[in-house]
Design an enzyme around this catalytic site. Sequence first.
Site, PDB file in Angstrom:
ATOM      1  N   ASP A  10      23.621 -65.670 -35.113  1.00  0.00           N
ATOM      2  CA  ASP A  10      24.115 -64.524 -35.438  1.00  0.00           C
ATOM      3  C   ASP A  10      22.680 -63.849 -36.008  1.00  0.00           C
ATOM      4  O   ASP A  10      21.761 -64.503 -36.373  1.00  0.00           O
ATOM      5  CB  ASP A  10      25.006 -64.597 -36.433  1.00  0.00           C
ATOM      6  N   GLY A  13      20.897 -58.532 -33.592  1.00  0.00           N
ATOM      7  CA  GLY A  13      20.800 -57.144 -33.641  1.00  0.00           C
ATOM      8  C   GLY A  13      19.824 -56.684 -34.560  1.00  0.00           C
ATOM      9  O   GLY A  13      19.054 -55.625 -34.758  1.00  0.00           O
ATOM     10  N   TRP A  15      17.507 -58.393 -36.229  1.00  0.00           N
ATOM     11  CA  TRP A  15      16.120 -58.885 -36.030  1.00  0.00           C
ATOM     12  C   TRP A  15      15.528 -57.717 -35.142  1.00  0.00           C
ATOM     13  O   TRP A  15      14.312 -57.207 -35.489  1.00  0.00           O
ATOM     14  CB  TRP A  15      16.372 -60.086 -35.066  1.00  0.00           C
ATOM     15  N   HIS A  27      18.931 -59.966 -28.754  1.00  0.00           N
ATOM     16  CA  HIS A  27      19.585 -61.114 -27.772  1.00  0.00           C
ATOM     17  C   HIS A  27      18.703 -61.844 -26.676  1.00  0.00           C
ATOM     18  O   HIS A  27      18.906 -62.912 -26.649  1.00  0.00           O
ATOM     19  CB  HIS A  27      20.886 -60.290 -26.986  1.00  0.00           C
ATOM     20  N   LEU A 120      22.761 -85.896 -24.252  1.00  0.00           N
ATOM     21  CA  LEU A 120      23.193 -84.705 -25.119  1.00  0.00           C
ATOM     22  C   LEU A 120      24.266 -83.986 -24.429  1.00  0.00           C
ATOM     23  O   LEU A 120      24.136 -83.751 -23.295  1.00  0.00           O
ATOM     24  CB  LEU A 120      21.799 -83.751 -25.564  1.00  0.00           C
ATOM     25  N   ARG A 183      30.553 -66.735 -43.135  1.00  0.00           N
ATOM     26  CA  ARG A 183      32.067 -66.624 -42.313  1.00  0.00           C
ATOM     27  C   ARG A 183      32.096 -67.514 -41.232  1.00  0.00           C
ATOM     28  O   ARG A 183      30.732 -67.467 -40.618  1.00  0.00           O
ATOM     29  CB  ARG A 183      32.968 -65.075 -42.319  1.00  0.00           C
TER      30      ARG A 183
HETATM   31  C1  FPP Z   1      25.339 -62.155 -32.434  1.00  0.00           C
HETATM   32  O1  FPP Z   1      24.284 -61.252 -33.006  1.00  0.00           O
HETATM   33  C2  FPP Z   1      24.959 -62.646 -31.117  1.00  0.00           C
HETATM   34  C3  FPP Z   1      25.716 -62.452 -29.857  1.00  0.00           C
HETATM   35  C4  FPP Z   1      26.967 -61.790 -30.047  1.00  0.00           C
HETATM   36  C5  FPP Z   1      25.210 -62.748 -28.713  1.00  0.00           C
HETATM   37  C6  FPP Z   1      24.353 -63.967 -28.569  1.00  0.00           C
HETATM   38  C7  FPP Z   1      23.970 -64.057 -27.270  1.00  0.00           C
HETATM   39  C8  FPP Z   1      22.543 -64.551 -27.029  1.00  0.00           C
HETATM   40  C9  FPP Z   1      21.826 -65.441 -28.002  1.00  0.00           C
HETATM   41  C10 FPP Z   1      22.242 -64.495 -25.732  1.00  0.00           C
HETATM   42  C11 FPP Z   1      22.895 -65.263 -24.472  1.00  0.00           C
HETATM   43  C12 FPP Z   1      23.236 -66.526 -24.642  1.00  0.00           C
HETATM   44  C13 FPP Z   1      22.814 -67.725 -23.900  1.00  0.00           C
HETATM   45  C14 FPP Z   1      23.685 -69.076 -24.058  1.00  0.00           C
HETATM   46  C15 FPP Z   1      22.073 -67.559 -22.784  1.00  0.00           C
HETATM   47  P1  FPP Z   1      24.678 -59.849 -33.452  1.00  0.00           P
HETATM   48  O2  FPP Z   1      24.276 -58.981 -32.130  1.00  0.00           O
HETATM   49  O3  FPP Z   1      25.910 -59.722 -33.900  1.00  0.00           O
HETATM   50  O4  FPP Z   1      23.528 -59.498 -34.554  1.00  0.00           O
HETATM   51  P2  FPP Z   1      23.810 -58.409 -35.773  1.00  0.00           P
HETATM   52  O5  FPP Z   1      25.017 -59.027 -36.753  1.00  0.00           O
HETATM   53  O6  FPP Z   1      22.301 -58.495 -36.587  1.00  0.00           O
HETATM   54  O7  FPP Z   1      23.956 -57.139 -35.210  1.00  0.00           O
END
Ligand code: FPP
Length: 229
Positions: A10, A13, A15, A27, A120, A183
Amino acid sequence: MPLHVGIIMDGNGRWAKKRGLPRTAGHSQGAKVFKKTVEWCRELGIKYATFYAFSTENWKRPKEEVDAIMSLLNKYLDDIRKMSQKNTRIIFLGDKSAFSDDVAARLTEIEEVSAANDGLYVLVALNYGGRDEILTAAKKIAQEYKSGKISIDEIDETAFEDYLYTKGIPPVDLIIRPSGEQRTSNFLVWQAAYAELVFMDVLWPDFSKKDLTAACEEFMSRNRRFGGV
Ligand code: FPP
């Protein structure tokens, strides 16, 4: 050391926002850190690592963002497949039917090509929701009961676990959530009943081996009683 670590990736966004970049850039960086974290888990001797990549609720995001995550995933499937060369077993948790036929077939192919590996275990939660997983299991059991394959008395915790996406995988010991949120967001709802939770302020794209080590050290300092004394 924890046997099974779950990670909620998490903060992508936020970042990106901090840097004036589009969320998708977060992402993209997050996916690179996912790949590195797999190697850090291997180096630390963690046996099972589960990553929350896309939840059943994430479809609610703007279409551009969902598309960007899907294309990133597509790009990284090659890298994930290559992990199987290092005796890595890859399992996708979640309902594959929501993906296009070719993506769903690739996911299954990667699981099959790595099925005999026992180093793993990398579990990637995709279109995954803990409640959805439990409901799906309950429906399958109801079907089996109806067709006479299982009796009420046979349905205990061990039998139930065979209907979850994590069939055969031990429960998660440690859940790490970076980004400051406290959470678990529908992640491993059944499997995390006794998990230790470690919340960290770092945003996922900045997550480092030092953070993973620190979370494992925090885990080792905890006194787990599993309801006993
Ligand atoms: C949460 O951050 C992140 C996601 C919903 C997507 C995670 C996806 C990746 C890391 C890339 C694809 C995965 C693989 C396995 C190649 P957020 O967008 O909710 O961040 P924020 O809370 O700061 O808005």
